[in-house]
Design an enzyme around this catalytic site. Structure first.
Site, PDB file in Angstrom:
ATOM      1  N   LYS A  27       0.834  -1.215   0.000  1.00 45.20           N
ATOM      2  CA  LYS A  27       0.000   0.000   0.000  1.00 45.20           C
ATOM      3  C   LYS A  27       0.867   1.264   0.000  1.00 45.20           C
ATOM      4  CE  LYS A  27      -2.012  -1.101   3.925  1.00 45.20           C
ATOM      5  NZ  LYS A  27      -1.289  -2.348   4.238  1.00 45.20           N
ATOM      6  N   ARG A  46      11.437  -5.080   5.413  1.00 45.24           N
ATOM      7  CA  ARG A  46      11.140  -3.681   5.078  1.00 45.24           C
ATOM      8  C   ARG A  46      12.031  -2.705   5.836  1.00 45.24           C
ATOM      9  NH1 ARG A  46       5.009  -1.832   5.416  1.00 45.24           N
ATOM     10  NH2 ARG A  46       5.053  -2.705   7.508  1.00 45.24           N
ATOM     11  N   ARG A  75      10.789  -0.371  11.370  1.00 43.47           N
ATOM     12  CA  ARG A  75       9.704  -0.175  12.325  1.00 43.47           C
ATOM     13  C   ARG A  75       9.770  -1.186  13.458  1.00 43.47           C
ATOM     14  NH1 ARG A  75       4.455   0.205   8.569  1.00 43.47           N
ATOM     15  NH2 ARG A  75       3.581  -0.838  10.387  1.00 43.47           N
ATOM     16  N   ARG A 122     -10.034   0.472   8.309  1.00 44.27           N
ATOM     17  CA  ARG A 122      -9.624  -0.899   8.629  1.00 44.27           C
ATOM     18  C   ARG A 122     -10.727  -1.664   9.359  1.00 44.27           C
ATOM     19  NH1 ARG A 122      -3.449   0.212   8.801  1.00 44.27           N
ATOM     20  NH2 ARG A 122      -2.654  -1.775   8.098  1.00 44.27           N
ATOM     21  N   ARG A 179      -0.931  -8.863  13.295  1.00 45.96           N
ATOM     22  CA  ARG A 179      -1.521  -7.874  12.380  1.00 45.96           C
ATOM     23  C   ARG A 179      -2.280  -8.559  11.242  1.00 45.96           C
ATOM     24  NH1 ARG A 179       3.946  -5.030  11.591  1.00 45.96           N
ATOM     25  NH2 ARG A 179       3.012  -3.930   9.854  1.00 45.96           N
TER      26      ARG A 179
HETATM   27  P1  ADP Z   1       1.101  -1.706   7.533  1.00 47.87           P
HETATM   28  O1  ADP Z   1       1.935  -0.796   6.665  1.00 47.87           O
HETATM   29  O2  ADP Z   1       1.894  -2.886   7.955  1.00 47.87           O
HETATM   30  O3  ADP Z   1      -0.203  -2.058   6.918  1.00 47.87           O
HETATM   31  P2  ADP Z   1       0.372   0.578   9.150  1.00 47.87           P
HETATM   32  O4  ADP Z   1       1.542   1.474   9.199  1.00 47.87           O
HETATM   33  O5  ADP Z   1      -0.718   0.927   8.227  1.00 47.87           O
HETATM   34  O6  ADP Z   1       0.839  -0.922   8.893  1.00 47.87           O
HETATM   35  O7  ADP Z   1      -0.267   0.440  10.615  1.00 47.87           O
HETATM   36  C1  ADP Z   1       0.553   0.209  11.740  1.00 47.87           C
HETATM   37  C2  ADP Z   1      -0.318   0.066  12.976  1.00 47.87           C
HETATM   38  O8  ADP Z   1      -1.047   1.285  13.197  1.00 47.87           O
HETATM   39  C3  ADP Z   1      -1.382  -1.014  12.938  1.00 47.87           C
HETATM   40  O9  ADP Z   1      -0.876  -2.284  13.294  1.00 47.87           O
HETATM   41  C4  ADP Z   1      -2.394  -0.481  13.966  1.00 47.87           C
HETATM   42  O10 ADP Z   1      -1.948  -0.688  15.297  1.00 47.87           O
HETATM   43  C5  ADP Z   1      -2.354   1.018  13.701  1.00 47.87           C
HETATM   44  N1  ADP Z   1      -3.334   1.408  12.673  1.00 47.87           N
HETATM   45  C6  ADP Z   1      -3.065   1.829  11.412  1.00 47.87           C
HETATM   46  N2  ADP Z   1      -4.182   2.117  10.732  1.00 47.87           N
HETATM   47  C7  ADP Z   1      -5.219   1.886  11.596  1.00 47.87           C
HETATM   48  C8  ADP Z   1      -6.650   1.988  11.504  1.00 47.87           C
HETATM   49  N3  ADP Z   1      -7.239   2.396  10.369  1.00 47.87           N
HETATM   50  N4  ADP Z   1      -7.377   1.654  12.595  1.00 47.87           N
HETATM   51  C9  ADP Z   1      -6.807   1.268  13.731  1.00 47.87           C
HETATM   52  N5  ADP Z   1      -5.475   1.129  13.883  1.00 47.87           N
HETATM   53  C10 ADP Z   1      -4.670   1.435  12.844  1.00 47.87           C
HETATM   54  P1  ADP Z   2       2.210  -1.838   3.223  1.00 49.13           P
HETATM   55  O1  ADP Z   2       2.231  -0.329   3.200  1.00 49.13           O
HETATM   56  O2  ADP Z   2       1.014  -2.413   2.540  1.00 49.13           O
HETATM   57  O3  ADP Z   2       2.380  -2.405   4.594  1.00 49.13           O
HETATM   58  P2  ADP Z   2       4.793  -1.605   1.859  1.00 49.13           P
HETATM   59  O4  ADP Z   2       4.474  -0.783   0.675  1.00 49.13           O
HETATM   60  O5  ADP Z   2       5.501  -0.953   2.977  1.00 49.13           O
HETATM   61  O6  ADP Z   2       3.454  -2.351   2.384  1.00 49.13           O
HETATM   62  O7  ADP Z   2       5.617  -2.877   1.356  1.00 49.13           O
HETATM   63  C1  ADP Z   2       6.138  -3.827   2.279  1.00 49.13           C
HETATM   64  C2  ADP Z   2       7.536  -4.258   1.851  1.00 49.13           C
HETATM   65  O8  ADP Z   2       7.449  -5.046   0.664  1.00 49.13           O
HETATM   66  C3  ADP Z   2       8.460  -3.087   1.534  1.00 49.13           C
HETATM   67  O9  ADP Z   2       9.773  -3.427   1.974  1.00 49.13           O
HETATM   68  C4  ADP Z   2       8.400  -2.978   0.012  1.00 49.13           C
HETATM   69  O10 ADP Z   2       9.644  -2.500  -0.526  1.00 49.13           O
HETATM   70  C5  ADP Z   2       8.123  -4.409  -0.431  1.00 49.13           C
HETATM   71  N1  ADP Z   2       7.207  -4.493  -1.573  1.00 49.13           N
HETATM   72  C6  ADP Z   2       6.160  -3.678  -1.871  1.00 49.13           C
HETATM   73  N2  ADP Z   2       5.537  -4.076  -3.002  1.00 49.13           N
HETATM   74  C7  ADP Z   2       6.200  -5.184  -3.444  1.00 49.13           C
HETATM   75  C8  ADP Z   2       6.041  -6.061  -4.576  1.00 49.13           C
HETATM   76  N3  ADP Z   2       5.065  -5.894  -5.472  1.00 49.13           N
HETATM   77  N4  ADP Z   2       6.914  -7.094  -4.681  1.00 49.13           N
HETATM   78  C9  ADP Z   2       7.905  -7.285  -3.761  1.00 49.13           C
HETATM   79  N5  ADP Z   2       8.103  -6.499  -2.688  1.00 49.13           N
HETATM   80  C10 ADP Z   2       7.274  -5.456  -2.527  1.00 49.13           C
END
Ligand code: ADP
Ligand code: ADP
Ligand code: ZN
Length: 230
Positions: free
Chosen positions: A13, A127, A162, A88, A173
């Protein structure tokens, strides 16, 4: 353009949102980034949510909705936005619908990034991010061209990981995603807004698939140049 990116942790994302932001000139609103910013700055909100992020469960809807509502009220959202990691829960999706209705605006799409659970632990565990410009990297899938140097901004020795990107928290998660976030897919399906792309494809192919959903670019650098010249 108003888009939601939906997908489990590691789906890509943030990676795609950053590219789309440049492509369409709209703001990227990442709920997790907003929480982490508050934790870093030791705000009251940050103190409230720190332990929750560490555990990998969801911040209560009331707190999250209030934070996003305030962000969407900022003037830079007028041209459009990409929501990454919000909503979410179904309650958050309903609250967002209400907020946008009150502003007299609508979503263009909710884009689901479909990925296999097995791939996500590796994605998240590998990551890392440039603390200066926010560019995302991966130990295997996206290494910087020069060691410890950001491709995008040139910062050296500024990569961070992170605290919640460890295998154990990722599993929590992921469970949270399946139990609480997946139920919002039918919510957007019913409204005719749900689009799905293959998040297992290479990053550039995922970008192409998303861009294809929305047609031509809003303002490519070439297009802008052509306009300036003629
Ligand atoms: P990821 O990139 O792995 O999807 P995020 O950075 O979006 O993770 O989220 C990290 C953490 O922040 C989540 O595990 C949760 O604790 C909190 N969080 C993020 N978005 C939301 C949401 N929309 N509602 C509740 N908690 C959230
Ligand atoms: P999210 O925001 O959904 O948690 P990220 O965009 O941070 O996910 O991506 C998670 C990890 O996977 C990062 O280290 C990123 O560089 C890698 N990544 C993202 N998209 C791809 C893909 N299509 N193929 C392989 N690795 C990816
Ligand atoms: Zn950088």
């Amino acid at each position: 353009m108003r888009i939601i990116l939906l997908g489990p942790p590691g789906a890509g994302k943030g990676t795609q949102a950053r590219i789309l932001t440049e492509e369409y000139g709209i703001v990227h609103i990442a709920a997790g980034d907003l929480f982490r910013e508050n934790i870093k700055n030791k705000t009251a909100l940050g103190q409230q949510v720190e332990a929750i992020l560490k555990a990998g469960t969801l911040v209560p809807d009331e707190i999250t909705i209030k934070m996003i509502a305030a962000r969407l009220d900022q003037p830079d959202c007028k041209n459009g936005f990409i929501l990454d990691g919000f909503p979410r829960t179904v309650a958050q999706a309903e609250a967002l619908e209400e907020m946008l209705k009150n502003k007299g605006i609508a979503l263009d799409a909710a884009v689901q990034m479909a990925v296999d659970d097995e791939a996500l632990v590796e994605r998240v565990s590998g990551r890392f991010t440039c603390a200066v410009c926010g560019e995302g990297y991966h130990d295997t899938f996206k290494k910087p061209h020069a060691p410890d140097t950001c491709d995008k901004c040139g910062a050296q020795g500024k990569f961070t990981r992170r605290a919640d990107d460890n295998a154990e928290t990722v599993r929590t998660r992921l469970e949270t995603y399946h139990s609480q976030t997946k139920p919002i897919l039918p919510f957007y399906e019913e409204r005719g807004l749900l689009k799905t792309v293959d998040g297992m494809a290479p990053m550039k192919d995922v970008t192409a698939a998303i861009l294809a959903l929305f047609g031509a670019k809003k303002a490519s650098s070439q297009g802008v140049q052509a306009k300036k010249n003629g």
